[in-house]
Design an enzyme around this catalytic site. Structure first.
Site, short mmCIF file in Angstrom:
data_model
loop_
_atom_site.label_atom_id
_atom_site.label_comp_id
_atom_site.label_asym_id
_atom_site.label_seq_id
_atom_site.Cartn_x
_atom_site.Cartn_y
_atom_site.Cartn_z
CB CYS A 1 1.92 6.28 -37.68
SG CYS A 1 3.05 7.72 -37.26
CD GLU B 1 -5.31 6.50 -37.80
OE1 GLU B 1 -4.73 6.27 -39.16
OE2 GLU B 1 -4.69 6.48 -36.70
CG HIS C 1 -1.94 8.64 -37.93
ND1 HIS C 1 -1.95 7.55 -37.25
CD2 HIS C 1 -0.94 9.42 -37.90
CE1 HIS C 1 -1.08 7.73 -36.38
NE2 HIS C 1 -0.06 8.91 -36.87
N1 GLN Z 1 6.90 7.37 -32.80
C1 GLN Z 1 7.08 7.59 -34.18
C2 GLN Z 1 7.29 8.75 -34.68
O1 GLN Z 1 7.19 9.78 -34.11
C3 GLN Z 1 5.31 7.05 -34.77
C4 GLN Z 1 4.44 8.18 -34.38
C5 GLN Z 1 3.17 7.43 -34.61
O2 GLN Z 1 2.79 6.47 -34.63
N2 GLN Z 1 2.20 8.51 -34.39
O3 GLN Z 1 7.66 9.00 -35.88
#
Ligand code: GLN
Length: 533
Positions: free
Chosen positions: A381, A509, A507
């Protein structure tokens, strides 16, 4: 009709009710039963999505896109129960629903009150997870008995026990039995008080689970039982485990707690089968080797902030029969001491998700080091977004390239707000959340790791890779190897000619289990092992 287990906690918070509930779920599944599992959180936020990691630790995202408590991560790692937005209710969510019904006139002129309207809403929430075929529904009540804010939940489960009949409902209470070094004694009084408080509310626990550093001797068990009105076999010891949280179910097996639950609830359970779990623990106990993985984040001092990441790395290790040593790397430390120094001796680097400006430059620098030195890298992310920024600046020569999250005036917005997010003002539950399909390009590392052409992964973000730059990146070997089905959203990037440089917008994970490591985590650990030689 499904049977119900309610898990409450007493004496102190952070006793591991979530883990305990998950372990109970796992054991009942090992008896061939179908379980559901959910958590009630007595705080007023509608969900934890708006809380910062200091307050709450990780925000766990479900397949259907709910932002929930991290205990749900334990539930998914330990059991096969279906986890959805109904697996987590807060006081705020319960009240929200009651208040909106009141505004719609659904209460037909009644005075709306905590009892019965809030408690009815809580009881309905218990029912929501009991899908067809569920034999046992486990409900964990967050917080500690005696908290003002927990009272409506306890009242609701008391009523639930009365309505369903005591043979269909089991109350399990988790307490602390401390050891006082000064007097050399184990103390049962806090447990007695905690059970006393629960009884005042009208709940008589059927099983007590005692968290303890020292073994509970028989006379201590008998004493706790006597004062708490339980036979000694209903007093279960949960001693701190030595090396892995995945041992907790075995602690219960040794005391035949699954037999006790099956018997008390009259469940039609089969013989216990924990073969797969045992095999997994064997690998953890006797690893062939170790690898050192650095995790570079902003809240790295907080164990809970990256819970699922840490667990998934461990799972990746299990898949290869090795132990993963996690080295926490503060992003600011990279800025202050330099990446080469801070990352020395590591076999892989992971940069997890996050929000906000602090720590970004340190992460970008750590990624630069991984890219240029051939250190296996896995970005998740925000980690993927930082990898994009790094490549733009240092390979494409786009000076001051950035995400508009951190620099709205950057000349090269290689990461930009998603179109669907423009105009979104409300904060809670408005990111791109939950499961979406991702198509993998053939021959890519991601495709090879997964062994399939399309996957479904969970998301939580507002920003995305800016497609205007896609070709410039690809020309230098930075490829988009995973895309949304319409081809517009970049979900995975990877770098040609590097041992392992893979980063995902989603994600992974949230979909890894100790008995079934996520393919990208196992791929990453495999690459780190290669690095180790
Ligand atoms: N801040 C980034 C976004 O909003 C990444 C978000 C995250 O890592 N969950 O896209």
């Amino acid at each position: 009709m499904a049977k119900h287990i309610f898990v409450t906690g007493g004496v102190v918070s952070s006793l591991g009710k979530g883990l305990t509930s998950a372990a109970i779920g796992m054991l009942l599944e090992a008896r061939g039963l179908k379980v559901s599992i959910q958590k009630f959180d007595p705080y007023i936020n509608v969900d934890p999505g708006t809380m910062n990691p200091y307050q709450h630790g990780e925000v766990y995202v479900t397949e259907d896109g709910a932002e929930t408590d991290l205990d749900l991560g334990h539930y998914e790692r330990f059991t096969d129960a279906e986890i959805t937005r109904d697996s987590n209710f807060t006081t705020g969510r319960i009240y929200n629903s009651v208040i909106s019904k009141e505004r719609q006139g659904e209460y037909l002129g009644q005075t709306v009150q905590v009892v019965p309207h809030i408690t009815n809403e809580i009881k309905a929430a218990v029912q929501r997870v009991v899908r067809p075929g569920v034999d046992v529904a486990i409900t964990e009540i967050g917080g500690t008995v005696g908290d003002i804010e927990g009272l409506p939940f306890l009242e609701a489960i008391r009523q639930f026990g009365l309505e369903r009949g005591r043979e269909n409902v089991l109350f399990i209470h988790l307490t602390l039995v401390p050891y006082l070094r000064a007097s050399g004694e184990i103390k049962t009084k806090p447990t007695q008080h905690s059970v006393g408080t629960l009884r005042q509310i009208g709940i008589v626990p059927d099983v007590l689970i005692c968290r303890t550093e020292r073994p509970l001797e028989d006379h201590v068990r008998a004493k706790i039982g006597l004062f708490c009105n339980l036979s000694a076999d209903c007093v279960i010891e949960e001693k701190d485990v030595d090396f892995s949280i995945y041992e907790v179910p075995l602690v219960f097996v040794q005391q035949k707690m699954d037999d006790l639950i099956v018997r008390r609830l009259g469940l039609q359970g089969g013989p216990r089968n924990i073969e797969r779990w045992d095999r997994m623990l064997d690998v953890l106990r006797r690893p062939k080797a170790t690898v050192d993985i650095g995790i570079c984040g902003k809240y790295i001092e907080l164990n809970d902030a990256y819970k699922s990441i840490f667990e998934s790395l461990t799972h990746g290790g299990i898949a290869h029969g090795v132990k993963v040593n996690l080295r926490k790397v503060a992003a600011d430390d990279v800025t202050n001491r330099g990446a080469a120094e801070v990352l020395k001796g590591l076999h892989g680097l992971l940069v997890p998700g996050g929000f906000g400006m602090r720590g970004i430059e340190g992460k970008v620098e750590a990624i630069r080091h991984a890219r240029t030195s051939g250190l296996p890298f896995f970005g998740i992310c925000l980690g993927m977004q930082c990898a994009t920024i790094e490549f733009a600046r240092n390979v494409l020569g786009l000076k001051d390239a950035n995400s508009t999250e951190f620099d709205p005036n950057t000349p090269y917005a290689v990461i930009d707000l998603m179109e669907s997010q423009s105009g979104v003002k409300q904060k809670g539950g408005t990111m791109r959340l939950g499961a979406y399909e991702c198509r993998l390009s053939s021959g890519s590392r991601a495709r090879n790791a997964y062994g399939r052409d399309a996957v479904v992964e969970r998301h939580r973000h507002r920003f995305e890779f800016n497609n205007e730059f896609r070709e410039r990146f690809a020309a230098k070997g930075f490829r988009c190897s995973g895309l949304s089905p319409d081809g517009r959203l970049v979900e995975i990037v990877e770098l040609d000619g590097h041992p392992w440089f893979v980063a995902t917008q989603f994600h992974p994970e949230f979909k890894s289990k100790p008995t079934a490591a996520h393919p990208l985590f196992s791929g990453f650990i495999g690459a780190a092992l290669g690095q180790r030689g």
